[in-house]
Design an enzyme around this catalytic site. Structure first.
Site, PDB file in Angstrom:
ATOM      1  N   SER A 158       0.852  -1.187   0.000  1.00 47.68           N
ATOM      2  CA  SER A 158       0.000   0.000   0.000  1.00 47.68           C
ATOM      3  C   SER A 158       0.884   1.231   0.000  1.00 47.68           C
ATOM      4  O   SER A 158       2.037   1.192   0.448  1.00 47.68           O
ATOM      5  CB  SER A 158      -0.851   0.006   1.271  1.00 47.68           C
ATOM      6  OG  SER A 158      -1.440   1.271   1.461  1.00 47.68           O
ATOM      7  N   TYR A 178      -1.476  -0.986  10.371  1.00 42.47           N
ATOM      8  CA  TYR A 178      -1.512  -1.203   8.916  1.00 42.47           C
ATOM      9  C   TYR A 178      -0.253  -0.639   8.257  1.00 42.47           C
ATOM     10  O   TYR A 178       0.403  -1.311   7.457  1.00 42.47           O
ATOM     11  CB  TYR A 178      -2.764  -0.532   8.355  1.00 42.47           C
ATOM     12  CG  TYR A 178      -3.028  -0.810   6.895  1.00 42.47           C
ATOM     13  CD1 TYR A 178      -3.501  -2.042   6.467  1.00 42.47           C
ATOM     14  CD2 TYR A 178      -2.831   0.179   5.928  1.00 42.47           C
ATOM     15  CE1 TYR A 178      -3.776  -2.287   5.118  1.00 42.47           C
ATOM     16  CE2 TYR A 178      -3.103  -0.054   4.582  1.00 42.47           C
ATOM     17  CZ  TYR A 178      -3.572  -1.293   4.182  1.00 42.47           C
ATOM     18  OH  TYR A 178      -3.839  -1.526   2.850  1.00 42.47           O
TER      19      TYR A 178
HETATM   20  P1  NAI Z   1     -11.109  -6.792  -0.138  1.00 43.80           P
HETATM   21  O1  NAI Z   1     -11.611  -6.893   1.244  1.00 43.80           O
HETATM   22  O2  NAI Z   1     -12.074  -6.463  -1.217  1.00 43.80           O
HETATM   23  O3  NAI Z   1     -10.338  -8.122  -0.538  1.00 43.80           O
HETATM   24  C1  NAI Z   1      -9.476  -8.773   0.366  1.00 43.80           C
HETATM   25  C2  NAI Z   1      -9.843 -10.237   0.469  1.00 43.80           C
HETATM   26  O4  NAI Z   1      -8.916 -10.827   1.391  1.00 43.80           O
HETATM   27  C3  NAI Z   1     -11.252 -10.494   1.015  1.00 43.80           C
HETATM   28  O5  NAI Z   1     -11.992 -11.361   0.170  1.00 43.80           O
HETATM   29  C4  NAI Z   1     -11.022 -11.141   2.373  1.00 43.80           C
HETATM   30  O6  NAI Z   1     -11.985 -12.112   2.694  1.00 43.80           O
HETATM   31  C5  NAI Z   1      -9.637 -11.755   2.191  1.00 43.80           C
HETATM   32  N1  NAI Z   1      -8.950 -11.987   3.471  1.00 43.80           N
HETATM   33  C6  NAI Z   1      -8.941 -11.196   4.572  1.00 43.80           C
HETATM   34  N2  NAI Z   1      -8.261 -11.789   5.559  1.00 43.80           N
HETATM   35  C7  NAI Z   1      -7.830 -12.983   5.083  1.00 43.80           C
HETATM   36  C8  NAI Z   1      -7.103 -14.051   5.626  1.00 43.80           C
HETATM   37  N3  NAI Z   1      -6.680 -14.030   6.906  1.00 43.80           N
HETATM   38  N4  NAI Z   1      -6.853 -15.127   4.850  1.00 43.80           N
HETATM   39  C9  NAI Z   1      -7.311 -15.185   3.576  1.00 43.80           C
HETATM   40  N5  NAI Z   1      -8.025 -14.218   3.001  1.00 43.80           N
HETATM   41  C10 NAI Z   1      -8.274 -13.113   3.741  1.00 43.80           C
HETATM   42  O7  NAI Z   1      -9.938  -5.704  -0.069  1.00 43.80           O
HETATM   43  P2  NAI Z   1      -8.886  -5.132  -1.121  1.00 43.80           P
HETATM   44  O8  NAI Z   1      -8.908  -3.681  -0.957  1.00 43.80           O
HETATM   45  O9  NAI Z   1      -9.066  -5.716  -2.448  1.00 43.80           O
HETATM   46  O10 NAI Z   1      -7.524  -5.644  -0.471  1.00 43.80           O
HETATM   47  C11 NAI Z   1      -6.504  -6.304  -1.192  1.00 43.80           C
HETATM   48  C12 NAI Z   1      -5.162  -5.775  -0.772  1.00 43.80           C
HETATM   49  O11 NAI Z   1      -5.023  -4.429  -1.197  1.00 43.80           O
HETATM   50  C13 NAI Z   1      -4.914  -5.778   0.733  1.00 43.80           C
HETATM   51  O12 NAI Z   1      -3.616  -6.266   0.986  1.00 43.80           O
HETATM   52  C14 NAI Z   1      -5.014  -4.316   1.101  1.00 43.80           C
HETATM   53  O13 NAI Z   1      -4.264  -4.009   2.239  1.00 43.80           O
HETATM   54  C15 NAI Z   1      -4.443  -3.685  -0.150  1.00 43.80           C
HETATM   55  N6  NAI Z   1      -4.774  -2.285  -0.331  1.00 43.80           N
HETATM   56  C16 NAI Z   1      -6.085  -1.872  -0.344  1.00 43.80           C
HETATM   57  C17 NAI Z   1      -6.391  -0.565  -0.564  1.00 43.80           C
HETATM   58  C18 NAI Z   1      -7.792  -0.085  -0.659  1.00 43.80           C
HETATM   59  O14 NAI Z   1      -8.012   1.114  -0.765  1.00 43.80           O
HETATM   60  N7  NAI Z   1      -8.791  -0.947  -0.632  1.00 43.80           N
HETATM   61  C19 NAI Z   1      -5.332   0.447  -0.771  1.00 43.80           C
HETATM   62  C20 NAI Z   1      -3.988  -0.091  -0.750  1.00 43.80           C
HETATM   63  C21 NAI Z   1      -3.749  -1.408  -0.536  1.00 43.80           C
END
Ligand code: NAI
Length: 330
Positions: free
Chosen positions: A144, A157
């Site tokens: 991130s 985070y």
């Molecule tokens: P999201 O919540 O839509 O997708 C993340 C997925 O990871 C979810 O389906 C969730 O069930 C799964 N997950 C959570 N904990 C888990 C675990 N212990 N084991 C297996 N699966 C698990 O969120 P998003 O935004 O797509 O997140 C993806 C990555 O992007 C993350 O690493 C987040 O930190 C990063 N990120 C997100 C930003 C945002 O604005 N949404 C910005 C910068 C980075």
């Protein structure tokens, strides 16, 4: 890596947001896709999406903090697709916001456990398997922009993501001789379901120092609704992997962003610099407030919903304004 045809891609968090975008883009590019995710409803939705597509997709319910289950998932991939992955996407992540000084051990254990521990588990589980398979490959971890800076209301985070950046640089150097590339994707805001991350928070780690309610979750949803489309982000990631770039920074001017980051660190290293930095931040937040204007600007009702504040019974914490904003000039 330039040719993705027939490559096995293992995507943690692949059932939602950024990970689902990666499943779509790399599936389209010819990969066999493994989606590993802790949320069964997300897995079901992803499965339904790929039902009519010509992409081989296998889903696994996996909590990436569970090392035993992670090893079993790796065995399952070899059984299903006949080889360890050539592409590993460490994408799963969670976040939660509140004053650093109110953070509990459980806030750290949960966020760092998933965002850093889960990535470490991915590397320790898959790197030896990928090397032994001798087919080269690429590992892409979603970090991130938060990894380049600390924030008053993002401590667990930001710390986890900073460590992930550093870790990927170590592996980038270490895995070159094996023909395995490493990239670290550092996005700002993604259109995703991360506002709901707290729903996956384990019971034994539920003690938080932050004010987290359905209202703050709804507020976060409005923020993330304005983020980059996951498929667009995955296309940027694909280009970065093709060019074997370590830091993939999906902003219009990544060089300027990194120079600002370095300048911030230089500023924080002297009394003069700190004055300059605080002045710059004050101006930046003033401009942001002006741009966003009155409601329904994204941060307008942040205070009303109690977003990024301490848990109500923690009375010794001063209320925060904009996350990370310095106090107004007297
Ligand atoms: P999201 O919540 O839509 O997708 C993340 C997925 O990871 C979810 O389906 C969730 O069930 C799964 N997950 C959570 N904990 C888990 C675990 N212990 N084991 C297996 N699966 C698990 O969120 P998003 O935004 O797509 O997140 C993806 C990555 O992007 C993350 O690493 C987040 O930190 C990063 N990120 C997100 C930003 C945002 O604005 N949404 C910005 C910068 C980075």
């Amino acid at each position: 890596m330039k040719d993705f045809t027939g490559k096995v891609a293992f995507i943690t968090g692949g059932a939602s947001g950024a990970g689902l975008g990666q499943a779509k883009v790399f599936g389209e590019a010819g990969c066999k896709i493994v989606i590993a995710d802790v949320r069964q409803d997300h897995l079901d939705e992803a499965k339904a999406y790929f039902k009519d597509k010509k992409v081989p997709v296998h889903t696994i319910k996996l909590d990436i903090t569970d090392r035993k289950a992670y090893a079993a998932a790796a065995d399952e991939v070899e059984k299903v697709f006949g080889s360890p992955p050539q592409l590993l996407f460490n994408t799963a992540g969670v976040n939660t916001f509140g004053p650093a000084e109110a953070s509990t051990f459980e806030d750290y254990d949960w966020v760092i456990g998933v965002c850093l521990g889960g990535v470490i588990n991915g590397m320790v589980t898959f790197v030896p398997r990928m090397i032994k398979a001798g087919k080269g490959g690429h590992i892409a971890t979603t970090s991130s922009m938060g990894g380049f800076m600390g924030g008053a209301t993002t401590a667990p985070y930001s710390a986890a993501k900073a460590a992930v950046n550093n870790l990927m640089e170590s592996y980038y150097q270490a895995l070159k001789p094996y023909g395995i590339g490493v990239s670290c994707l550092c996005p700002g805001n993604i259109k995703s379901n991360i506002a709901e991350a707290v729903y996956t928070r384990p019971k034994n780690l539920e003690n938080t120092g932050y004010n987290v309610t359905e209202k703050t979750i709804d507020f976060l949803r409005t923020i993330h609704a304005q983020g980059i489309e996951p498929v667009e982000l995955a296309k940027i990631l694909k280009k970065g992997i093709e060019e074997d770039v370590l830091y993939i920074i999906p902003v219009p001017n990544p060089e300027q962003m990194l120079r600002n980051t370095l300048e911030r660190i230089v500023n924080y290293a002297s009394a003069e610099g700190i004055k300059k930095q605080e002045e710059q931040m004050r101006k930046m937040f003033e401009e942001m407030a002006k741009r966003q204007g009155p409601a329904p600007g994204p941060y307008a009702n942040m205070g009303d919903v109690g977003f990024a504040q301490a848990r109500k019974d923690i009375t010794w914490v001063k209320p925060t304004g904009m996350p990370g904003a310095p106090p107004p000039k007297k």
